[in-house]
Write an enzyme that holds these catalytic residues in place. Sequence first.
Site, PDB file in Angstrom:
ATOM      1  N   ASP A  25       0.628  -1.101  -0.344  1.00  0.00           N
ATOM      2  CA  ASP A  25       0.154  -0.115   0.355  1.00  0.00           C
ATOM      3  C   ASP A  25       0.965   1.033   0.099  1.00  0.00           C
ATOM      4  O   ASP A  25       2.068   1.305   0.507  1.00  0.00           O
ATOM      5  CB  ASP A  25      -0.351   0.084   0.803  1.00  0.00           C
ATOM      6  CG  ASP A  25      -1.487  -0.874   1.317  1.00  0.00           C
ATOM      7  OD1 ASP A  25      -1.694  -1.686   0.620  1.00  0.00           O
ATOM      8  OD2 ASP A  25      -1.887  -2.062   2.772  1.00  0.00           O
ATOM      9  N   ASP A  73      -0.152   8.794   8.150  1.00  0.00           N
ATOM     10  CA  ASP A  73       0.312   6.788   8.121  1.00  0.00           C
ATOM     11  C   ASP A  73       1.416   6.958   9.058  1.00  0.00           C
ATOM     12  O   ASP A  73       1.690   5.882   9.985  1.00  0.00           O
ATOM     13  CB  ASP A  73      -0.060   5.371   6.929  1.00  0.00           C
ATOM     14  CG  ASP A  73      -1.451   5.272   6.498  1.00  0.00           C
ATOM     15  OD1 ASP A  73      -1.628   5.454   7.056  1.00  0.00           O
ATOM     16  OD2 ASP A  73      -0.782   5.209   5.176  1.00  0.00           O
ATOM     17  N   GLU A 128       1.008  -2.597  10.832  1.00  0.00           N
ATOM     18  CA  GLU A 128       1.579  -2.517   9.903  1.00  0.00           C
ATOM     19  C   GLU A 128       2.050  -2.173   9.231  1.00  0.00           C
ATOM     20  O   GLU A 128       2.569  -2.170   8.045  1.00  0.00           O
ATOM     21  CB  GLU A 128       0.153  -2.582   9.641  1.00  0.00           C
ATOM     22  CG  GLU A 128      -0.284  -2.726   7.753  1.00  0.00           C
ATOM     23  CD  GLU A 128      -1.825  -2.679   7.337  1.00  0.00           C
ATOM     24  OE1 GLU A 128      -2.279  -2.753   7.544  1.00  0.00           O
ATOM     25  OE2 GLU A 128      -1.330  -1.028   6.601  1.00  0.00           O
ATOM     26  N   GLU A 129       2.359  -0.385   9.960  1.00  0.00           N
ATOM     27  CA  GLU A 129       3.647   0.535   8.765  1.00  0.00           C
ATOM     28  C   GLU A 129       5.202  -0.185   8.670  1.00  0.00           C
ATOM     29  O   GLU A 129       5.935   0.330   7.979  1.00  0.00           O
ATOM     30  CB  GLU A 129       3.423   1.184   9.812  1.00  0.00           C
ATOM     31  CG  GLU A 129       2.150   2.228   9.398  1.00  0.00           C
ATOM     32  CD  GLU A 129       1.846   2.128   7.709  1.00  0.00           C
ATOM     33  OE1 GLU A 129       2.380   2.354   6.766  1.00  0.00           O
ATOM     34  OE2 GLU A 129       0.418   1.865   7.319  1.00  0.00           O
ATOM     35  N   ASP A 148      -2.578  -1.428  13.973  1.00  0.00           N
ATOM     36  CA  ASP A 148      -2.434  -1.204  12.507  1.00  0.00           C
ATOM     37  C   ASP A 148      -2.792   0.924  12.640  1.00  0.00           C
ATOM     38  O   ASP A 148      -3.491   0.850  13.107  1.00  0.00           O
ATOM     39  CB  ASP A 148      -3.414  -1.428  11.956  1.00  0.00           C
ATOM     40  CG  ASP A 148      -3.397  -0.725  10.847  1.00  0.00           C
ATOM     41  OD1 ASP A 148      -3.154   0.377  10.218  1.00  0.00           O
ATOM     42  OD2 ASP A 148      -4.438  -1.598   9.079  1.00  0.00           O
ATOM     43  N   LEU A 158      -2.729   3.279  11.539  1.00  0.00           N
ATOM     44  CA  LEU A 158      -3.992   4.503  10.810  1.00  0.00           C
ATOM     45  C   LEU A 158      -4.568   4.045   9.834  1.00  0.00           C
ATOM     46  O   LEU A 158      -4.453   3.184   8.832  1.00  0.00           O
ATOM     47  CB  LEU A 158      -3.599   5.454   9.988  1.00  0.00           C
ATOM     48  CG  LEU A 158      -4.064   7.119   9.711  1.00  0.00           C
ATOM     49  CD1 LEU A 158      -5.050   6.873  10.998  1.00  0.00           C
ATOM     50  CD2 LEU A 158      -3.491   7.733   9.976  1.00  0.00           C
ATOM     51  N   ASP A 159      -5.917   2.383   9.346  1.00  0.00           N
ATOM     52  CA  ASP A 159      -6.256   1.704   9.406  1.00  0.00           C
ATOM     53  C   ASP A 159      -7.515   2.639   8.244  1.00  0.00           C
ATOM     54  O   ASP A 159      -7.764   3.388   8.735  1.00  0.00           O
ATOM     55  CB  ASP A 159      -6.744   0.743   9.921  1.00  0.00           C
ATOM     56  CG  ASP A 159      -7.477  -0.078   9.086  1.00  0.00           C
ATOM     57  OD1 ASP A 159      -6.627  -1.375   8.250  1.00  0.00           O
ATOM     58  OD2 ASP A 159      -9.013  -0.818   8.558  1.00  0.00           O
ATOM     59  N   GLU A 164      -5.602  -6.127  11.651  1.00  0.00           N
ATOM     60  CA  GLU A 164      -6.574  -6.262  12.015  1.00  0.00           C
ATOM     61  C   GLU A 164      -7.814  -7.090  12.047  1.00  0.00           C
ATOM     62  O   GLU A 164      -8.652  -7.158  13.165  1.00  0.00           O
ATOM     63  CB  GLU A 164      -6.580  -6.219  10.322  1.00  0.00           C
ATOM     64  CG  GLU A 164      -6.346  -4.288   9.345  1.00  0.00           C
ATOM     65  CD  GLU A 164      -6.444  -4.761   8.077  1.00  0.00           C
ATOM     66  OE1 GLU A 164      -6.084  -5.639   6.971  1.00  0.00           O
ATOM     67  OE2 GLU A 164      -6.317  -3.434   7.850  1.00  0.00           O
TER      68      GLU A 164
HETATM   69  P1  AFP Z   1      -6.218   0.493   3.561  1.00  0.00           P
HETATM   70  O1  AFP Z   1      -5.749   1.400   5.007  1.00  0.00           O
HETATM   71  O2  AFP Z   1      -4.865   1.096   2.457  1.00  0.00           O
HETATM   72  O3  AFP Z   1      -7.227   1.945   3.388  1.00  0.00           O
HETATM   73  O4  AFP Z   1      -6.851  -0.061   3.567  1.00  0.00           O
HETATM   74  C1  AFP Z   1      -7.942  -0.938   4.437  1.00  0.00           C
HETATM   75  C2  AFP Z   1      -8.386  -1.672   4.192  1.00  0.00           C
HETATM   76  O5  AFP Z   1      -7.422  -2.370   4.795  1.00  0.00           O
HETATM   77  C3  AFP Z   1      -9.859  -1.860   5.170  1.00  0.00           C
HETATM   78  O6  AFP Z   1      -9.352  -0.793   6.316  1.00  0.00           O
HETATM   79  C4  AFP Z   1     -10.557  -2.131   4.577  1.00  0.00           C
HETATM   80  O7  AFP Z   1     -12.069  -2.892   4.690  1.00  0.00           O
HETATM   81  C5  AFP Z   1     -10.206  -2.602   3.021  1.00  0.00           C
HETATM   82  O8  AFP Z   1      -8.715  -2.114   3.158  1.00  0.00           O
HETATM   83  C6  AFP Z   1     -10.526  -2.296   1.743  1.00  0.00           C
HETATM   84  O9  AFP Z   1     -10.115  -2.458   0.375  1.00  0.00           O
HETATM   85  P2  AFP Z   1     -10.783  -2.825  -0.473  1.00  0.00           P
HETATM   86  O10 AFP Z   1     -10.308  -0.578  -1.455  1.00  0.00           O
HETATM   87  O11 AFP Z   1      -9.533  -3.368  -1.277  1.00  0.00           O
HETATM   88  O12 AFP Z   1     -12.002  -2.798  -0.798  1.00  0.00           O
END
Ligand code: AFP
Length: 331
Positions: free
Chosen positions: A70, A76, A99-100, A118, A120-121, A278
């Site tokens: 990512d 983040d 996670e970072e 994680d 900042l998710d 997560e």
């Molecule tokens: P990011 O932190 O890269 O935005 O990812 C978020 C995540 O890990 C989680 O929070 C979401 O449920 C999922 O990814 C969303 O994934 P999609 O964009 O593939 O639906």
Amino acid sequence: MEKSRIDLPIGITLDRFIKSNQSQYPNAAGELSQLLRDIALASKVVNREINKAGLVDIMGYVGLMNSGGDHQQKLDLLANTRFTRALSKGGEACGIASEETDEFIDLKNNGKYVVTIDPLDGSSNIDVNVSIGTIFSIYKKKSAENEPLSEADFLQKGRDQIAAGYILYGPSTMLVFSTGNGVNGFTYESTLGEYVLSHPALVFKNESTFYSMNEGLSLDLIDNGIATYIHACKEQRMSGRYIGSLVADFHRNLLKGGIFLYPRTHKYPNGKLRLLFEANALAFIAEQAGGIATSNDSSVLDIQPNNIHQTIPFYVGPKMMVKQLLSHLNF
Ligand code: AFP
């Protein structure tokens, strides 16, 4: 100020709640409580930075990728630094896996606990001002006190979590956590700088009202049962809700009654969501709130992790809904 407001009680602050529940952790001598306070403090700093993200130059990509591929965003990194700093200063955690970062950090102290986080998710939602979150798990260090920290200290089953929780940075900021005695939610009162108990004893609403899945994945699904299950949801006239921030989607389903699915796809044949950062924390909270979380063929909390950044297919929600989903998947 009107008289009625002067008379209003503040409610139970996080500190008071933690203190009055201290007796639930007889072997912890206050360290776990302090660890939770450290996490809460860091979350307040992160919350402050998120709130001004549009005002100063801290938004946007820094041009790096994390080990999951990512893009890392400035917030983040800021959140990672804040949580790492709070936990290392506190001294109750002897190690952090984030996670970072690719590798775990050995804090080289005598702390009893390790933390996976994680910071900042849902970070792709930052620059469009949509809810994001922090997810954390706390485990006891497995190796002996005098032994150095090793990866095995982090590769513990979710069932071994001592506590887990999340912070939702939304219209208001909430800390939801469990130490294995139910789930409690606290809302941040920013003028007081305190988390206040707002959602005591949370339980999953057992109603099949919502399903949350990125339906853009439907042409890439490996398991046909997912499509038939989603079709069944539609036949029951359920509503689809998908924010793309796991904490926000999970929290919504916890309160309103709904299932979250992130199945395996051709792009992510082992699922996209991280077991240690997560899925485990949310699975722990789900079970404590009367729900369940499964991967394809086993309960999430019973999976023995084989590496820190392992991903899994992830389904979580009220028992009835998850069981119905499993009846469509032939494992
Ligand atoms: P990011 O932190 O890269 O935005 O990812 C978020 C995540 O890990 C989680 O929070 C979401 O449920 C999922 O990814 C969303 O994934 P999609 O964009 O593939 O639906």
